[in-house]
Design a protein around this motif. Sequence first.
Motif, PDB file in Angstrom:
ATOM      1  N   ARG A  40      30.937  39.376  47.551  1.00  0.00           N
ATOM      2  CA  ARG A  40      30.784  38.637  46.230  1.00  0.00           C
ATOM      3  C   ARG A  40      30.524  39.657  44.910  1.00  0.00           C
ATOM      4  O   ARG A  40      30.357  38.998  43.937  1.00  0.00           O
ATOM      5  CB  ARG A  40      29.761  37.680  46.414  1.00  0.00           C
ATOM      6  N   VAL A  41      30.740  40.783  45.096  1.00  0.00           N
ATOM      7  CA  VAL A  41      30.891  41.825  44.108  1.00  0.00           C
ATOM      8  C   VAL A  41      31.805  41.864  43.307  1.00  0.00           C
ATOM      9  O   VAL A  41      33.008  41.972  43.786  1.00  0.00           O
ATOM     10  CB  VAL A  41      30.166  43.300  44.643  1.00  0.00           C
ATOM     11  N   THR A  42      31.501  41.702  41.889  1.00  0.00           N
ATOM     12  CA  THR A  42      32.821  41.647  40.958  1.00  0.00           C
ATOM     13  C   THR A  42      32.333  42.940  40.005  1.00  0.00           C
ATOM     14  O   THR A  42      31.472  43.525  39.964  1.00  0.00           O
ATOM     15  CB  THR A  42      33.029  40.485  40.345  1.00  0.00           C
ATOM     16  N   ASP A  43      33.492  42.843  38.962  1.00  0.00           N
ATOM     17  CA  ASP A  43      32.904  43.773  38.075  1.00  0.00           C
ATOM     18  C   ASP A  43      31.857  43.193  37.125  1.00  0.00           C
ATOM     19  O   ASP A  43      31.338  44.008  36.092  1.00  0.00           O
ATOM     20  CB  ASP A  43      34.251  44.148  37.050  1.00  0.00           C
ATOM     21  N   LYS A  44      31.375  42.015  37.101  1.00  0.00           N
ATOM     22  CA  LYS A  44      30.692  41.411  36.300  1.00  0.00           C
ATOM     23  C   LYS A  44      29.008  41.728  36.897  1.00  0.00           C
ATOM     24  O   LYS A  44      27.902  41.414  36.250  1.00  0.00           O
ATOM     25  CB  LYS A  44      30.804  39.947  36.054  1.00  0.00           C
ATOM     26  N   THR A  45      29.043  42.088  38.453  1.00  0.00           N
ATOM     27  CA  THR A  45      27.857  42.329  38.830  1.00  0.00           C
ATOM     28  C   THR A  45      26.804  43.305  38.512  1.00  0.00           C
ATOM     29  O   THR A  45      27.311  44.413  38.442  1.00  0.00           O
ATOM     30  CB  THR A  45      27.948  42.495  40.491  1.00  0.00           C
TER      31      THR A  45
END
Length: 383
Positions: A120-125
């Motif tokens: 669930r890691v994204t560039d917003k995490t």
Amino acid sequence: MTEDKRIVHIALPSTGEPEWEAVRDPIMSGWLTQGPKVAAFEKRFSEMHQVQNALATTSCTTALHLALAAYGIGPGDEVIVPAFTWVATANVVLYCGATPVFADVDPITFNIDVNDALSRVTDKTKAIIPVHLFGLCADIDALRAGLPTHVKIIEDAACAAGAQYKKQYAGGLGDAAAFSFHPRKSITTGEGGMLTSNDTTFSDIAEKLRNHGAEISEEQRHAGPRPYLLPDFNMLGFNYRMTDLQGAVGLVQLDKLHGFIEQRAEWAKWYRSELKDVSWLRCPEEPENGKHAWQAFVTYVDPDKAPFSRNEIMDKLQTKGIATRPGTHAVHMLDYYANKYNLSVNDFPGAKLCDENTMAIPLHNRMELEDFKYVVRAIHEIG
């Protein structure tokens, strides 16, 4: 012969005359708010947990909020949290205007499912908040190995004072950690929390934020040459300071922590031995690579084997005077979060199973042998 009904509480704080005597000093000195007792409590807590910095707060919730704020997490950022935890773990993310992203949990350990979290890691995490649920440390090494280096690990160690992971204490496993001293925890200051970190720059920011954003603390101001001058305020802060009354109690409680945990560990072992023949009840185990803090003894009622549902079993125990609780709740199943993020109860199957089937049975340091025997007999009588 019918056994007399007993009342066995799910938890009771183990406090007494020493705590009562401890509050005398701040009451007599007149220094009731954050002061020397809090400073001593922070120092001793940091030494015991082998971390460089510890900041006492009003609760674990405010400690978590303080950590996110000190890292500058805000609107547009995402923070991964386990779906099975106390609601505060997710709430603090919203306090910052950021977005909580839920990850499933392992129904065996009740802790965050590392693989699901990493997916669930994204560039917003910007951060992840693994919870050391009920006193068992999450697998921090596995999380760190799979996370981008910029993602902060903030331990929700509410239940984990004195817990260890691979011979290292909770509180220094991630980038920061938050502890609770609520009366259901192993040690208590009534309400209260602690924020720990080995990052002094982070802790300096958090310390200012804790005190309204003031450039210097009240203690520093009063000890300085011009205590009548107010400090400058260069950031928007909060009032998250612990009182010296609580700090005094905390010092006494902290001296008892290791003894409390050892006693709980022995009773947890006894529970496992006495309940091993109850086929429908799974008991928690001591970890092979660490030390459980045993804030609670949370069992799992197997819905396929149990003669009744978890709630019906809790009802039967309640009629005998034995208090139980669900382990905690699946946050994605709570109305506020389900409605806000359009979540389904089946989105996180591990958390759903834990929500429906976990059952905490009494474990605290004021229980006696007959209390434990009474609980075990009552469970056996269910079937």
